[in-house]
Design a protein around this motif. Sequence first.
Motif, PDB file in Angstrom:
ATOM      1  N   MET B   1       0.970  -1.238   0.082  1.00 59.55           N
ATOM      2  CA  MET B   1      -0.115   0.036   0.042  1.00 59.55           C
ATOM      3  C   MET B   1       0.618   1.221  -0.103  1.00 59.55           C
ATOM      4  N   LYS B   2       0.170   2.218  -0.299  1.00 59.43           N
ATOM      5  CA  LYS B   2       0.849   3.558  -0.322  1.00 59.43           C
ATOM      6  C   LYS B   2       0.997   4.313   1.095  1.00 59.43           C
ATOM      7  N   ALA B   3       1.886   4.923   1.222  1.00 57.16           N
ATOM      8  CA  ALA B   3       1.929   5.614   2.555  1.00 57.16           C
ATOM      9  C   ALA B   3       3.001   6.855   2.434  1.00 57.16           C
ATOM     10  N   PHE B   4       2.357   7.909   3.037  1.00 61.64           N
ATOM     11  CA  PHE B   4       3.197   8.975   2.824  1.00 61.64           C
ATOM     12  C   PHE B   4       4.214   9.333   4.254  1.00 61.64           C
ATOM     13  N   ALA B  15       6.069   5.913   0.103  1.00 65.14           N
ATOM     14  CA  ALA B  15       6.874   4.895   0.276  1.00 65.14           C
ATOM     15  C   ALA B  15       5.486   3.735   0.158  1.00 65.14           C
ATOM     16  N   ASP B  16       6.057   2.668  -0.383  1.00 69.79           N
ATOM     17  CA  ASP B  16       5.357   1.302  -0.418  1.00 69.79           C
ATOM     18  C   ASP B  16       5.470   0.494   0.821  1.00 69.79           C
ATOM     19  N   LYS B  17       4.534   0.063   1.421  1.00 67.49           N
ATOM     20  CA  LYS B  17       4.678  -0.550   2.780  1.00 67.49           C
ATOM     21  C   LYS B  17       3.380  -1.729   2.547  1.00 67.49           C
ATOM     22  N   PRO B  18       3.640  -2.556   3.409  1.00 68.40           N
ATOM     23  CA  PRO B  18       2.716  -3.858   3.281  1.00 68.40           C
ATOM     24  C   PRO B  18       1.398  -3.322   4.254  1.00 68.40           C
ATOM     25  N   VAL B  19       0.332  -3.815   3.827  1.00 63.20           N
ATOM     26  CA  VAL B  19      -1.074  -3.562   4.772  1.00 63.20           C
ATOM     27  C   VAL B  19      -0.760  -4.125   6.094  1.00 63.20           C
ATOM     28  N   PRO B  20      -0.901  -3.527   7.205  1.00 57.96           N
ATOM     29  CA  PRO B  20      -0.831  -4.007   8.361  1.00 57.96           C
ATOM     30  C   PRO B  20      -1.786  -4.991   8.690  1.00 57.96           C
ATOM     31  N   ARG B  21      -1.282  -5.845   9.934  1.00 52.67           N
ATOM     32  CA  ARG B  21      -2.232  -6.909  10.257  1.00 52.67           C
ATOM     33  C   ARG B  21      -2.389  -6.691  11.685  1.00 52.67           C
ATOM     34  N   PRO B  22      -3.781  -7.140  12.239  1.00 57.04           N
ATOM     35  CA  PRO B  22      -4.171  -6.930  13.668  1.00 57.04           C
ATOM     36  C   PRO B  22      -3.741  -7.802  14.640  1.00 57.04           C
ATOM     37  N   ARG B  51      14.064   9.520  12.294  1.00 53.72           N
ATOM     38  CA  ARG B  51      13.104   8.333  12.006  1.00 53.72           C
ATOM     39  C   ARG B  51      13.477   7.981  10.500  1.00 53.72           C
ATOM     40  N   GLU B  52      13.186   6.682   9.929  1.00 55.18           N
ATOM     41  CA  GLU B  52      13.435   6.439   8.679  1.00 55.18           C
ATOM     42  C   GLU B  52      12.111   5.765   8.011  1.00 55.18           C
ATOM     43  N   ASN B  53      11.638   6.462   7.427  1.00 59.06           N
ATOM     44  CA  ASN B  53      10.635   5.688   6.477  1.00 59.06           C
ATOM     45  C   ASN B  53       9.261   5.621   7.532  1.00 59.06           C
ATOM     46  N   LEU B  54       8.936   6.617   8.313  1.00 57.68           N
ATOM     47  CA  LEU B  54       8.167   6.381   9.294  1.00 57.68           C
ATOM     48  C   LEU B  54       6.734   7.169   8.820  1.00 57.68           C
ATOM     49  N   THR B  55       5.672   6.247   8.695  1.00 55.81           N
ATOM     50  CA  THR B  55       4.487   7.068   8.013  1.00 55.81           C
ATOM     51  C   THR B  55       3.987   7.910   9.133  1.00 55.81           C
ATOM     52  N   ASP B 116       3.794   3.517  13.153  1.00 60.96           N
ATOM     53  CA  ASP B 116       3.585   4.285  11.764  1.00 60.96           C
ATOM     54  C   ASP B 116       2.185   4.872  11.952  1.00 60.96           C
ATOM     55  N   GLY B 117       2.010   6.182  11.361  1.00 61.60           N
ATOM     56  CA  GLY B 117       0.906   6.683  11.454  1.00 61.60           C
ATOM     57  C   GLY B 117      -0.126   6.661  10.525  1.00 61.60           C
ATOM     58  N   VAL B 118      -0.990   7.445  10.129  1.00 62.43           N
ATOM     59  CA  VAL B 118      -2.425   7.146   9.515  1.00 62.43           C
ATOM     60  C   VAL B 118      -2.047   7.692   7.997  1.00 62.43           C
ATOM     61  N   PHE B 119      -1.283   8.248   7.605  1.00 61.76           N
ATOM     62  CA  PHE B 119      -1.113   8.728   6.230  1.00 61.76           C
ATOM     63  C   PHE B 119      -0.811   7.761   5.184  1.00 61.76           C
TER      64      PHE B 119
END
Lengths: 349, 349, 349, 349
Positions: B1-4, B15-22, B51-55, B116-119
């Motif tokens: 997924m896409k993340a800012f 950045a491209d990141k995997p969809v998180p799992r609960p 921070r590095e690539n922190l959403t 990671d944040g919400v963007f």
Amino acid sequence: MKAFVMKEIGRVGFADKPVPRPGPGDAVVRTTRALICTSDSHTVSGGIGPRENLTLGHEAVGIVHEVGSEVRIFRPGDRVLVGAVTPDWGDPASQNGHPSQSGAPLGGFKFANSKDGVFAEYFHVNEADANMAKIPDGVSDEAAVYCADMLSTGFMGAEKGNIPIGGTVAVLAQGPVGLMATAGARLRGAGLVIGVESVPRRQKLARTYGADVIVDFTKEDVIGRIMELTDNQGVDTAIEALGADATFQTAIKITKPGGTVSNTGYFGEGEFVRIPRVEWGVGMAEKTIATGLCPGGRLRLDRLLRVVAAGRVDPTHLTTHQFAFDDMERAFEVLDKKLDDVVKPLIVF
Amino acid sequence: MKAFVMKEIGRVGFADKPVPRPGPGDAVVRTTRALICTSDSHTVSGGIGPRENLTLGHEAVGIVHEVGSEVRIFRPGDRVLVGAVTPDWGDPASQNGHPSQSGAPLGGFKFANSKDGVFAEYFHVNEADANMAKIPDGVSDEAAVYCADMLSTGFMGAEKGNIPIGGTVAVLAQGPVGLMATAGARLRGAGLVIGVESVPRRQKLARTYGADVIVDFTKEDVIGRIMELTDNQGVDTAIEALGADATFQTAIKITKPGGTVSNTGYFGEGEFVRIPRVEWGVGMAEKTIATGLCPGGRLRLDRLLRVVAAGRVDPTHLTTHQFAFDDMERAFEVLDKKLDDVVKPLIVF
Amino acid sequence: MKAFVMKEIGRVGFADKPVPRPGPGDAVVRTTRALICTSDSHTVSGGIGPRENLTLGHEAVGIVHEVGSEVRIFRPGDRVLVGAVTPDWGDPASQNGHPSQSGAPLGGFKFANSKDGVFAEYFHVNEADANMAKIPDGVSDEAAVYCADMLSTGFMGAEKGNIPIGGTVAVLAQGPVGLMATAGARLRGAGLVIGVESVPRRQKLARTYGADVIVDFTKEDVIGRIMELTDNQGVDTAIEALGADATFQTAIKITKPGGTVSNTGYFGEGEFVRIPRVEWGVGMAEKTIATGLCPGGRLRLDRLLRVVAAGRVDPTHLTTHQFAFDDMERAFEVLDKKLDDVVKPLIVF
Amino acid sequence: MKAFVMKEIGRVGFADKPVPRPGPGDAVVRTTRALICTSDSHTVSGGIGPRENLTLGHEAVGIVHEVGSEVRIFRPGDRVLVGAVTPDWGDPASQNGHPSQSGAPLGGFKFANSKDGVFAEYFHVNEADANMAKIPDGVSDEAAVYCADMLSTGFMGAEKGNIPIGGTVAVLAQGPVGLMATAGARLRGAGLVIGVESVPRRQKLARTYGADVIVDFTKEDVIGRIMELTDNQGVDTAIEALGADATFQTAIKITKPGGTVSNTGYFGEGEFVRIPRVEWGVGMAEKTIATGLCPGGRLRLDRLLRVVAAGRVDPTHLTTHQFAFDDMERAFEVLDKKLDDVVKPLIVF
């Protein structure tokens, strides 16, 4: 001077009395507007015991007529609001944060109780600097006089109810104090204000003062309806504004665990006020029961007048009748017998 | 997924990141609306360290995508508001009444900080039953998203300020949090709300949200003007909504003895925040200094949504800009550089 | 009568003055015991500005000599304790719950400030019914006189510190007020009381009054040691009992998020008292800063005397020196120059 | 494993049950010490309705046997105290500051209520990190187990009673909770603690735990005596520790206007708990009625253990009897029938 008095239990009328004189810290005020309260009726029917020629009334505004030698804030000619409750501020109860209890339980309530009231051409104010407030230019006498008791007591119901922003509140009975409790709940930021009332005129006023929903106990199951409106949680705050055992029980029942029952009502009957045991969580559900007597004092009065001056609340919608002081007997009868859909009768001097 | 994300200090981008799992008690939410906050700028400029690539981002609403096995209240498809602060509710700090401090000082603030944040197209919510709320039908996503932080933090400023009905309040700076503190002061029943602000657009919004008087520090002596407006007493409550040493000093100075300075501002600079000694009453004038971090939790969110649903406060006036998520870089630049008289940019996913 | 006065900044001595007369609500008391306070030194060194022949002292007990016409509770011959702070109880600040701020910031502090103090054969008490208390038979004059300021101020530090039962408390500096804050922390149920102090005599007194652990800042890293004692959490409550910028900073640093810094110290120097920004959680760690000025009033005094009468706290351990009133100059020098390991010098009239 | 159960209303005995298994956040504890409570008797007599083979008991300590995958603070082998009340910390009631009401009214009270209790060789603890505490080395199992309910509930009575330093307190009934309320009143700094009790053994314990005066209702007029002891003012705080209508009425009557009635008692009988109308000041004397259910949580337990570790209160004086778990039937009978002057029977596993 002319005074409207309780001649004995069950009988009212005019009497001639001398104009009062102030002690060193006191003032004498020439009355311009007053309001009659249901507690005047309680008094006449014997609620505080027998009295002889006691001047009635505790809600008034006027013009300062004379001040004692130690009064520093006020001068003759000042237009003033006087609190219905006029505490002794140095008393230990006042020092304890409960000025309305100064001197004795409910001891701050002096007018038409431990001394003559305000239904007279002039009346006496103890600790004048502490118990009166100047009325700002933009506030009418009629609006100001509601601050003496109605706003102070009604708002107190909301304040002692510990209402969170966005919280849920039920105000049980929409008489004048209940209506001001409704306004007070809105002033504290309640997200849902439920007014319980059956009289159409009062239902309409409840909406004016901020009730979101009206529950008519003659048509609906109050408890069921309020539980439904609160997702079966009960309200954060229930304000009892009638002073009846049944209403008090309802207040306990509709309050959520951890919530507050805030009482403004005068309980005039019966040996007991009864808490429903199970719904009170067998004494463990953290439903706090708070009570109070109309707060007085210059600071309080100034704040209430500021609320009125800023247009946050217009109490004059409560005035359903107006009488000259000479027609006081008729005015008293109207309120006493709840004639003509009365809410509050204003007395003009 | 896409993340800012914050790629490193001073640099943002996608950045491209995997969809998180609960985990068992968690949820994953598909983002629909988000808001950018000045604290996102602080983070990017190094406010919380490298921070590095922190959403980025902590204000969002969305649709529940997946829930853990122990989640009971929410299901995929629910439209939800998520608090900017998502406490660990069993932590001792939470048990102590300070959930925003759970785990560590400011530890409830996890998004774009300790995780990671919400963007992003999807984001993860810990303790989902406790940290999300269903959005009522009558409340738009845009209105709801303001409850995540802006209403919660701004109202907190008013709540911790201990405002009495009819009290006097000054709100120092009318940015988005200050504007919601202004609205909060009105919700608590303040009789006089003074907004300090120089930007015309924000002055106008301050009036919309309930300021009675605007004091423009570029044109007036703030302290002198506020003392004049309060009969030389100072305010009951000063709300600091900027996070600047000079503003904090003003807040101390304009508060009456016995009053409260309530801080909502993030102090980002300097070794010290300085209390003016004499105006603080040499440490004895009973001017309490209270602080807080955005309250979270389902109860809080439900109450804020109720305020919005009931029409008490309409936060959407704060939206001055709107961007698609794809235009996030431009959106971030607008807020970061305070371009185009921005107040809050809304991000649409 | 003989009075010990500040002749001008930096100079003290005896003066002859007329015996004061009471107004209607006042009393005049014949002094029997008094205590010297470091704030008397501050006054003489110019802390409240220049004064000419101002009688010093604010801690005294005595025998009622004369009362005004409106005094109801006291009569000549009564053995009484007088509060160091004697508020105007009708003032709005008192009505607001802050009587020590009545009339002006710190306005309740009248003795040796806005009027003559108690270091004289007779002294005047305003609002006598509200500001004095009868000393119970079992309480000596020496024990009672500590209630005027030391117990009231020290205990206030604990009370405003919001100490939970079993909570952790640090009291920074074990002078007379700090020692009574230590005793106060124990009275509120603290589970761990840490006294910070380097002087052996005061360390010993701290243990007597309930400190569980002593931290000597000349030998240990105070912050490190306190964090260690609290499992790295910080204390629930830090009581600042010195009035120094460095101590105040330590108080902020050792307080846990959600905890309270309670100040009893008089800050006599510098333009600012400085909050360490990062350890204050950048303004968001919910570390409340509370302050106060010695509470007065008959209710308060009665409660403090009850604590002493019941043997909960014996303040007479604080008396390290005793002087006759005639030796006042020497007594003052001993305290002013901190000679001979002095804690409190008792003056006998 | 062996468990002591309520087989049906009115009948107890042993049963064999499987050792419980923890969920992700839970723990299973091997019991070492437990206490029987009068509420176990209420349960068996039908107080919470019918149950079949419900394991009884809610006061226990033990050794951690197994923990779930998400438990971070505890490991097998840890010696732990478990709260009698084990809240759901994420629940809105917990977020509202009322964790004992989480899930439902009184919902935090799970043991021997909504799930099996602790009278078994092993028992299950929900949200283990939040609901247990490690027992410090210096605290015995016997001392620690009193923190589960007795200290927590008794101290709560004092805490909710809003006791000022030097205030006056009456504790109505000196059973185990009343005795700990007496200790709690002392911990809050009460200046006068009056214990109402008729049983000599309990009177003696009341003195041990800090009662200054004992009033024996079989020999004295309780109300008259307490008014006399308080100069006819009434107490600041009355703690009801019995749960009886008559005692509650007394509590209202002996409380001063502005004071607090703090309830710890379980009201097990009758449709109503009755407030005496006149002595309640017709609903206007500002006598607040507060209630609570035993606070739980690791923070609370740690604080209580600190009180015990520091020697402030030694709860083991409450142990009048000791039984092996195998003798549980006899132990239950002793408490149920109040045989042999029992206060608390300790069960050794």
